[in-house]
Design a protein around this motif. Sequence first.
Motif, short mmCIF file in Angstrom:
data_model
loop_
_atom_site.label_atom_id
_atom_site.label_comp_id
_atom_site.label_asym_id
_atom_site.label_seq_id
_atom_site.Cartn_x
_atom_site.Cartn_y
_atom_site.Cartn_z
N LEU A 202 0.84 -1.20 0.00
CA LEU A 202 0.00 0.00 0.00
C LEU A 202 0.88 1.25 0.00
O LEU A 202 1.80 1.38 0.81
CB LEU A 202 -0.93 0.01 1.22
CG LEU A 202 -1.90 -1.16 1.34
CD1 LEU A 202 -2.78 -0.99 2.57
CD2 LEU A 202 -2.75 -1.30 0.09
N LYS A 203 0.57 2.15 -0.89
CA LYS A 203 1.28 3.42 -0.95
C LYS A 203 0.91 4.23 0.29
O LYS A 203 -0.25 4.60 0.50
CB LYS A 203 0.88 4.17 -2.23
CG LYS A 203 1.60 5.48 -2.45
CD LYS A 203 1.07 6.14 -3.73
CE LYS A 203 1.68 7.52 -3.92
NZ LYS A 203 1.09 8.21 -5.11
N THR A 204 1.91 4.49 1.13
CA THR A 204 1.64 5.00 2.48
C THR A 204 2.39 6.30 2.74
O THR A 204 3.60 6.40 2.46
CB THR A 204 2.06 3.95 3.53
OG1 THR A 204 1.35 2.73 3.26
CG2 THR A 204 1.74 4.43 4.93
N LEU A 205 1.69 7.26 3.28
CA LEU A 205 2.27 8.56 3.64
C LEU A 205 2.17 8.76 5.15
O LEU A 205 1.11 8.54 5.75
CB LEU A 205 1.52 9.69 2.93
CG LEU A 205 1.87 11.13 3.37
CD1 LEU A 205 3.30 11.48 2.95
CD2 LEU A 205 0.87 12.12 2.80
N VAL A 206 3.25 9.19 5.75
CA VAL A 206 3.26 9.62 7.14
C VAL A 206 3.44 11.13 7.16
O VAL A 206 4.38 11.66 6.55
CB VAL A 206 4.41 8.96 7.93
CG1 VAL A 206 4.51 9.55 9.34
CG2 VAL A 206 4.22 7.45 7.99
N ILE A 207 2.52 11.83 7.83
CA ILE A 207 2.70 13.26 7.99
C ILE A 207 3.00 13.56 9.45
O ILE A 207 2.40 12.99 10.35
CB ILE A 207 1.49 14.10 7.49
CG1 ILE A 207 0.22 13.82 8.28
CG2 ILE A 207 1.27 13.86 6.00
CD1 ILE A 207 -0.93 14.78 7.94
N GLU A 208 3.97 14.44 9.67
CA GLU A 208 4.43 14.81 11.00
C GLU A 208 4.42 16.33 11.13
O GLU A 208 4.99 17.03 10.31
CB GLU A 208 5.84 14.24 11.24
CG GLU A 208 6.59 14.83 12.41
CD GLU A 208 5.86 14.71 13.73
OE1 GLU A 208 5.81 15.72 14.46
OE2 GLU A 208 5.35 13.61 14.02
N LYS A 209 3.77 16.81 12.17
CA LYS A 209 3.58 18.24 12.37
C LYS A 209 4.89 18.98 12.58
O LYS A 209 5.06 20.12 12.14
CB LYS A 209 2.66 18.44 13.57
CG LYS A 209 2.36 19.87 13.95
CD LYS A 209 1.43 19.88 15.15
CE LYS A 209 1.11 21.29 15.62
NZ LYS A 209 0.19 21.27 16.78
N THR A 210 5.83 18.36 13.29
CA THR A 210 7.08 19.03 13.63
C THR A 210 8.17 18.67 12.61
O THR A 210 7.92 17.95 11.65
CB THR A 210 7.54 18.63 15.04
OG1 THR A 210 8.00 17.27 15.01
CG2 THR A 210 6.41 18.76 16.05
N GLU A 211 9.36 19.15 12.86
CA GLU A 211 10.46 18.86 11.93
C GLU A 211 11.11 17.51 12.18
O GLU A 211 11.95 17.06 11.40
CB GLU A 211 11.53 19.96 12.03
CG GLU A 211 12.16 20.09 13.40
CD GLU A 211 13.14 21.25 13.49
OE1 GLU A 211 14.05 21.30 12.65
OE2 GLU A 211 12.98 22.09 14.39
#
Length: 529
Positions: free
Chosen positions: A32-41
């Motif tokens: 599965l094409k998966t994206l992780v988004i993270e608010k900080t750096e």
Amino acid sequence: MQNNESDDIYDVIVVGSGAGLVGALAAASRGLKTLVIEKTEFVGGTTAYSGSGLWLPGNAAERRGGVDSGPDKARAYLDDIVGDDAPSALREAFLRIGAPMIDELESFPQLGQFFWQGVPDYFEKATNALPAGRTIFPQPLERAALGDLEPLVRRPQWAERSGEYPGDEMTGGQALIGRLLLAFTATGNGTVRTNTGLDRLVVEDGRVVGVEATSNGEPVTLSARRGVLLAAGGFERNAELRKKYQPEARADWSQGAPGNTGDALVAGMDIGAATDLLEEAWFSPGLMVPNDRPVFYPSVWSGIWVNDGGERFMNERLPYDRSGHEILRHHKASDVSHIPVHWVFDQRQFDNERAFASPPVAPQSPGWFHADEFLEAGLLHRADTLEELAELIGVPADALVASVDQFNDYVRSGKDEAFGRGDAPWDRIITHMCGSHEDGPNPCIGLIDRAPFYAAKIALSDLGTKGGLKTDDHSRVLHEDGSVIAGLYASGNTMAPMTGRIYPGAGGPVGSSMVFSYLAALDMAGADA
């Protein structure tokens, strides 16, 4: 890392980059094409701060360590301590999937084998509590193994605070995050976007189909064909939400990562998700220090804790979440303030070189407790007599002297008749860290009679809030009526916990976060759980 594709369409989006990376890895490794988004750096959240113990009964690492545990024994323990504060179906899912999840993680060369290390279960009197515990840990990781990914991984908390280089070897939570990040990116199906914060969920025909976010200051819409997993921690760093749901707690006293402001929780609530236990947190004592938030401090070696009435009111060596809850319970039930607590000790604390040698989460920063700095900041008081100390900290002198005299009697007899300090396996861990007291038969308690006398301040801190969105046993978020919100999942401190109001043992938060992230990925992949 920044995504370079123009369509911004994925199969799975994971919001948050702590233990939710297990779900990201499970999804990406299934194609599965998966994206992780993270608010900080930085990647890692509060998990990167942790010692990364994982409380996961019956896994292969336990068996290699010779631990006689498993779902049946752990079920009785959890049932005893959790009771009706969380659905039993969540406990069953946790017990069923924890061991096979570890088997799968160990199949990735980047993860390697976990290892068991004895940390006692936190409720020693509960059914099937294990004095040696059920906690496992990831192997350390050479920092250089991460290559260009290394700057992405959040530093341990002690290193962030001190500015010190954390060393060439990652341990604890940093090692776990580093290993998961390596495995995730190696799948060829995984992308990470840092500096990308969730604004709201995108809903079409009653199904969550993506997120609206702000990425490096620009609005973006990201689509998810299979689902969105909210694994972005709790709301411990949001002063407004803390005041609303936990008025005795403070955002600036929390140990949680800076990005944990409840964005994912609020986004779920905005589309009608049910919530539970929002008044709860993974509470802990926090030693108040100059010019910073309190230090996570479950390592009291000597002395006693007293309230504003000068009275001792608890076992100072309780496991940290039980300790935090006990402080809060007394504070709510009494007209006398218990927040912050006065920690009263004598010169023996300083004479023992190991007592203030380091904070409790390794690797450590030696020499962090500078008495002169604490005294100058008003966070430590010193006096030649207990009566003088009482005046300095504003408690009744007769009550403080009586509390110390009674405690000293317990020391000589070897039995803390009031609160049982030294009775439980967890209590006795301190003797391995700081040495045994030799004033009486009980190695966990020592006399308070060697001037000068001191008083430090213990805040009601926490490792994060633990109330969140209600889910079923596949991590699917639920409406108030109990129906599933299609396409939306939650885990970790964004989810109402399977452990209810309690903390079963070292690694309970991280272990359960991993399991329910994994369950979410299996459901999105259409795999058997």
